[in-house]
Design a protein around this motif. Structure first.
Motif, short mmCIF file in Angstrom:
data_model
loop_
_atom_site.label_atom_id
_atom_site.label_comp_id
_atom_site.label_asym_id
_atom_site.label_seq_id
_atom_site.Cartn_x
_atom_site.Cartn_y
_atom_site.Cartn_z
N THR A 84 96.30 -63.24 34.42
CA THR A 84 96.34 -62.52 35.68
C THR A 84 97.75 -62.46 36.23
O THR A 84 98.53 -63.40 36.06
CB THR A 84 95.42 -63.18 36.73
N SER A 85 98.07 -61.35 36.86
CA SER A 85 99.38 -61.22 37.49
C SER A 85 99.30 -61.44 39.00
O SER A 85 100.29 -61.24 39.71
CB SER A 85 99.94 -59.82 37.21
N ALA A 86 98.13 -61.84 39.49
CA ALA A 86 97.97 -62.07 40.92
C ALA A 86 98.90 -63.17 41.40
O ALA A 86 98.96 -64.24 40.79
CB ALA A 86 96.52 -62.45 41.22
N PRO A 87 99.66 -62.95 42.48
CA PRO A 87 100.59 -63.98 42.96
C PRO A 87 99.91 -65.11 43.73
O PRO A 87 100.51 -66.16 43.94
CB PRO A 87 101.51 -63.19 43.89
N SER A 88 98.65 -64.90 44.16
CA SER A 88 98.00 -65.93 44.96
C SER A 88 96.49 -65.81 44.85
O SER A 88 95.95 -64.79 44.41
CB SER A 88 98.42 -65.80 46.43
N LEU A 89 95.82 -66.89 45.23
CA LEU A 89 94.38 -66.92 45.31
C LEU A 89 94.01 -66.73 46.78
O LEU A 89 94.49 -67.46 47.65
CB LEU A 89 93.84 -68.25 44.80
N ASP A 90 93.17 -65.75 47.05
CA ASP A 90 92.81 -65.35 48.41
C ASP A 90 91.42 -65.88 48.73
O ASP A 90 90.45 -65.51 48.06
CB ASP A 90 92.85 -63.82 48.48
N ILE A 91 91.32 -66.73 49.73
CA ILE A 91 90.05 -67.40 50.06
C ILE A 91 89.63 -67.01 51.47
O ILE A 91 90.42 -67.11 52.42
CB ILE A 91 90.19 -68.92 49.97
N THR A 92 88.40 -66.56 51.63
CA THR A 92 87.86 -66.27 52.95
C THR A 92 86.64 -67.16 53.16
O THR A 92 85.67 -67.07 52.40
CB THR A 92 87.46 -64.80 53.09
N SER A 93 86.70 -68.01 54.16
CA SER A 93 85.62 -68.98 54.41
C SER A 93 84.97 -68.70 55.75
O SER A 93 85.63 -68.31 56.71
CB SER A 93 86.18 -70.41 54.40
N THR A 94 83.67 -68.95 55.82
CA THR A 94 82.90 -68.77 57.05
C THR A 94 82.13 -70.06 57.34
O THR A 94 81.46 -70.60 56.45
CB THR A 94 81.92 -67.60 56.92
N ARG B 83 90.94 -67.06 56.73
CA ARG B 83 91.45 -66.61 55.44
C ARG B 83 92.67 -67.45 55.10
O ARG B 83 93.58 -67.59 55.93
CB ARG B 83 91.83 -65.13 55.51
N TRP B 84 92.68 -68.00 53.90
CA TRP B 84 93.80 -68.85 53.50
C TRP B 84 94.16 -68.57 52.07
O TRP B 84 93.38 -68.04 51.30
CB TRP B 84 93.48 -70.33 53.75
N MET B 85 95.41 -68.90 51.73
CA MET B 85 95.92 -68.52 50.42
C MET B 85 96.64 -69.67 49.75
O MET B 85 97.23 -70.53 50.40
CB MET B 85 96.86 -67.31 50.55
N MET B 86 96.54 -69.67 48.42
CA MET B 86 97.23 -70.65 47.58
C MET B 86 98.01 -69.89 46.52
O MET B 86 97.57 -68.84 46.06
CB MET B 86 96.22 -71.58 46.91
N PRO B 87 99.16 -70.39 46.09
CA PRO B 87 99.96 -69.68 45.09
C PRO B 87 99.35 -69.75 43.70
O PRO B 87 98.65 -70.70 43.36
CB PRO B 87 101.31 -70.42 45.13
N VAL B 88 99.60 -68.73 42.92
CA VAL B 88 99.18 -68.68 41.53
C VAL B 88 100.43 -68.61 40.65
O VAL B 88 101.27 -67.73 40.85
CB VAL B 88 98.30 -67.45 41.26
N PRO B 89 100.60 -69.51 39.69
CA PRO B 89 101.77 -69.49 38.82
C PRO B 89 101.63 -68.39 37.77
O PRO B 89 100.54 -67.86 37.55
CB PRO B 89 101.72 -70.86 38.16
N PRO B 90 102.70 -68.04 37.09
CA PRO B 90 102.60 -67.09 35.97
C PRO B 90 101.63 -67.61 34.92
O PRO B 90 101.61 -68.80 34.61
CB PRO B 90 104.03 -67.04 35.43
N ASN B 91 100.79 -66.73 34.41
CA ASN B 91 99.84 -67.11 33.38
C ASN B 91 99.51 -65.88 32.55
O ASN B 91 99.79 -64.76 32.97
CB ASN B 91 98.59 -67.76 33.99
#
Length: 211
Positions: free
Chosen positions: A115-125, A104-112
């Motif tokens: 969406t108010s989400a602070p980050s993009l949440d990625i789960t890879s297999t 699981r890895w995360m990247m930041p999300v700027p104000p837009n």
């Protein structure tokens, strides 16, 4: 997180500022850059999503030992030390990086405005893997009001002067499919940035320099 289906205008507003900032781009050109010609990359016979509208393939030669490149790419928890766009990365299993490994890895999300989400949440297999040769992983990237389903293939080939690292990825989801040109350009920039970062880190390590 469930997908929020929206109009094309709303989806484009979400996709462009959200993912562009994740990839460190100041502006997103409207036109997509075509992938190199030829067959899609595969790992143990499996490749990217053949029906995906958003896709890109690129490659570069790295002047570093294959074992060094492979170690950097598969030591997921150390990605943030050399890949600026990744803020956190955690293995969800233990032991060697292998078929079935998840992370699981995360990247930041700027104000837009969407969406108010602070980050993009990625789960890879990891679905397919051949040591020092190829990796194929799949998984969703989610944020508030956004879901992208990705398939990502990497191949590593020894060539004269180093190792050719090739990568191909596809994205599906209502938000990215609302503007395929922009989404493909964003993907292109992201993959090329990843290769640049990996090349810089691998060559620095090969020559005894800090990554």
């Amino acid at each position: 997180m469930p997908v929020i289906r929206s109009t094309s205008t709303r989806a484009a507003l979400l996709t462009a500022p959200l993912v562009a900032a994740l990839l460190g781009t100041a502006a997103v050109p409207a036109a997509a850059t075509a992938s190199p010609p030829g067959k899609s990359l595969t790992c143990r016979g499996e490749g990217v999503d053949p029906d995906a509208l958003v896709r890109h393939r690129t490659e570069t030669v790295m002047q570093a030992p294959l074992r060094t490149i492979w170690k950097l790419q598969t030591d997921v928890e150390r990605w943030p030390s050399w890949k600026a766009a990744v803020t956190t990365a955690d293995r969800l299993d233990h032991g060697p990086f292998r078929h079935g490994s998840a992370f699981r890895w995360m990247m930041p999300v700027p104000p837009n405005p969407v969406t108010s989400a602070p980050s993009l949440d990625i789960t890879s297999t990891v679905e397919q893997l051949k040591r020092n040769s190829c990796i194929r992983w799949t998984g969703p990237a989610t944020g508030e009001g956004l879901r992208i389903d990705g398939v990502h293939v990497w191949t590593f080939t020894k060539v004269k002067g180093g190792v050719r690292v090739s990568t191909e990825e596809t994205h599906t989801g209502p938000q990215v499919e609302a503007n395929v040109g922009i989404a493909t350009e964003i993907l292109r920039q992201g993959l090329e940035a990843w290769l640049r970062d990996l090349k810089t880190a691998a060559e620095a390590r090969a020559h005894g320099r800090p990554c």
